[in-house]
Design an enzyme around this catalytic site. Structure first.
Site, PDB file in Angstrom:
ATOM      1  CG  HIS A  98     -17.624   2.740   0.371  1.00 56.67           C
ATOM      2  ND1 HIS A  98     -16.890   1.995  -0.817  1.00 56.67           N
ATOM      3  CD2 HIS A  98     -17.030   3.130   1.314  1.00 56.67           C
ATOM      4  CE1 HIS A  98     -15.562   2.313  -0.262  1.00 56.67           C
ATOM      5  NE2 HIS A  98     -15.699   3.087   0.958  1.00 56.67           N
ATOM      6  CD  GLU A  99     -18.163   5.651   3.977  1.00 56.52           C
ATOM      7  OE1 GLU A  99     -17.540   5.086   4.920  1.00 56.52           O
ATOM      8  OE2 GLU A  99     -17.759   6.131   2.930  1.00 56.52           O
ATOM      9  CG  HIS A 154     -15.257   1.248   5.535  1.00 53.51           C
ATOM     10  ND1 HIS A 154     -14.054   0.784   5.508  1.00 53.51           N
ATOM     11  CD2 HIS A 154     -15.531   2.340   4.560  1.00 53.51           C
ATOM     12  CE1 HIS A 154     -13.613   1.318   4.484  1.00 53.51           C
ATOM     13  NE2 HIS A 154     -14.297   2.241   3.935  1.00 53.51           N
ATOM     14  CD  GLU A 204     -11.818   1.666   0.784  1.00 52.50           C
ATOM     15  OE1 GLU A 204     -11.690   1.906   1.854  1.00 52.50           O
ATOM     16  OE2 GLU A 204     -12.697   2.092  -0.256  1.00 52.50           O
TER      17      GLU A 204
HETATM   18 ZN    ZN Z   1     -13.854   3.255   2.038  1.00 51.64          ZN
END
Ligand code: ZN
Length: 513
Positions: free
Chosen positions: A265-266, A269, A304
């Site tokens: 997830h990170e 980003h 996101e």
């Molecule tokens: Zn996030």
């Protein structure tokens, strides 16, 4: 361009660069506070951050900065990105001027006070002790919405600070469609036998988890020459220009998926931030001037969309685990000796209603978001009082998720957002899910070999497409413009709904609906 205008462009660029430097330094202070700083440093750090934020705000509101931006906008020969940067600066200056200095100060003070009160209330499972502070936060936030201005619902003013251009008029019908899709699909899944998941909570040493997670991040294209992975209580990504983009993970030795998918997830980003065009560094187009935060993504939702695209669309797919499960088994040979790749895939995609948002699966996650958004809209409009909030929360958890909330720590007190004054930010998580599927579908249309590439573990073509169409632009475009440029239309939940139906029908053997 004549010489005088050229001077003004240089002046605007010079002042923009200084502002971005200040915001990046604030990010360094935040990263340090969350990963390295001893607990005793908290008070002094808060003062340092307040001082530097005030300096950044002064620089933004310096009439000379606005004048330089005005000149750029009026200059017929300035570049399109130059004009957009100047327009964004003027919009931020206008919004910030409308907020009285006293309100800015009161909100900043209340935010730090409220977060302390919230942490204590959560630890003590005592909503009543937090309620008076939250009431003041709601009151100040309503004032903020009032001065920022809105046409219909005061919530629009707050939403706009996270997702420029998005209003409740677009958001609410979209949420209705998601709800009408998610609830029947959830009921159909719940009628199926639960997948096996006992192996997820075996002992997984943190060091091996870190090695596997870091290798996974690098495979997606995370550049460690311009990044690093550290540990923190709450995982996050933060950047100090595209040259230094850091991520953190929390390793739980008795729960494998947390760090595994948290890192993916990170990484999503981080790919966004590392992919911003070099020429946008130290400009307004990598600065959220209203939030006084250095960030290269177009909006919270756009950001996101990338974390969720890499974590969920890619990282939780059958193609991904068919390819990389053997390596996970080599990393944890005893823990996974009796687990097939199919069992692993079903376990990490297990849909089941839960009380805690951050632990929710892809499908029920949106239900958590929608209940928060409905309640915070009612708080901001005044329809719901803080006193009645826990009861309203528990009723929604019962009707949407079919669960009884045992206590407020597992209910209304679980998230930090309201104590941090972040009303209007929750929708961006679900917007991110919707956008992720739109972008993924557009990438698939442009890359006919995409599925085969992903099956081979070749992530460069997908990343390259995203880099070209999304990452490199930084904050040049609004999220809506970015969607229209890449997909030909604005927010459309259909690709996301189709993806969820297809995915869970396959995993759970549901009849085609
Ligand atoms: Zn996030």
């Amino acid at each position: 361009m004549n010489e005088q205008l050229n001077d003004q462009t240089n002046e605007f660029q010079r002042r923009s660069a200084e502002l971005n430097d200040l915001l990046c330094i604030l990010n360094v202070l935040a990263w340090d506070a969350r990963t390295q700083m001893p607990g005793g440093g908290g008070e002094a750090r808060a003062q340092q951050v307040a001082t530097l934020s005030a300096v950044a705000r002064e620089r933004l509101l310096d009439p000379a900065f606005g004048a330089a931006a005005d000149e750029v906008v009026g200059d017929g020969e300035a570049s399109e990105t130059g004009v957009r940067a100047a327009q964004q600066a003027l919009t931020a200056i206008d919004a910030m001027r409308r907020v009285p200095a006293a309100l800015t100060r009161d909100l900043a003070l209340l935010r730090s006070e409220a977060q302390d009160a919230w942490a204590l209330a959560k630890a003590g499972n005592d909503f009543a002790s937090f309620a008076p502070t939250l009431e003041r936060m709601v009151a100040l936030t309503r004032q903020l919405a009032g001065v920022l201005g809105h046409e219909n619902h005061p919530y629009d003013a707050l939403l706009n600070t996270y997702e420029p251009g998005l209003t409740t008029a677009t958001l609410l019908p979209l949420f209705t469609r998601l709800r009408e899709h998610h609830l029947p699909l959830l009921r159909a899944i719940q009628a199926q036998p639960e997948p096996r998941s006992d192996f997820l909570t075996r002992h997984y040493p943190a060091q091996e988890q870190k090695a596997f997670s870091l290798a996974a991040a690098r495979r997606f294209g995370y550049d460690l020459e311009r990044g690093r992975l550290d540990q923190s209580a709450h995982p996050f990504e933060i950047s100090f220009t595209r040259q230094d983009v850091r991520i953190t993970t929390r390793f739980q030795e008795d729960f494998l998926p947390g760090a595994l998918f948290g890192t993916l997830h990170e990484t999503g980003h981080a790919l966004y931030e590392q992919g911003v065009a070099p020429e946008l560094s130290r400009t307004v187009l990598t600065s959220d001037l209203l939030g006084l935060y250095a960030v290269g993504g177009a909006s919270y939702g756009a950001h996101e969309s990338q974390s969720r695209l890499w974590e969920n669309r890619v990282g939780r797919s059958a193609a991904y685990w068919n390819r990389h499960y053997p390596e996970l088994v080599r990393t944890f040979p005893e823990q996974l000796a009796d687990v097939s790749v199919g069992e692993f895939l079903r376990a990490v995609n297990w849909v089941r209603p839960s009380l805690i948002r951050v632990e929710a699966d892809e499908l029920t996650y949106d239900l958590h978001i929608m209940l928060r958004v409905d309640l915070e809209m009612q708080l901001i409009s005044g329809e719901l009082s803080v006193q009645d909030l826990p009861e309203a929360w528990n009723a929604r958890v019962r009707s949407d998720l079919g669960l009884d909330v045992p206590d407020d720590a597992n209910g209304v007190l679980q998230d930090i957002h309201w104590s941090a004054g972040m009303f209007g930010s929750f929708p961006t998580y679900t917007i991110g899910n919707v956008m992720a599927s739109q972008f993924y579908e557009a990438a698939g249309a442009a890359l006919p070999e995409l599925e085969a590439q992903l099956e081979r573990g070749d992530y460069a073509p997908l990343r390259g497409w995203l880099q070209h169409h999304i990452y490199r632009h930084g904050r040049t475009y609004t999220p809506h413009e970015l969607l229209v440029r890449t997909t030909g239309e604005g927010l459309n939940p259909q690709p996301y709904l189709d993806y969820l139906t297809r995915k869970y029908s396959g995993l759970y053997g549901l009849e085609a609906t």
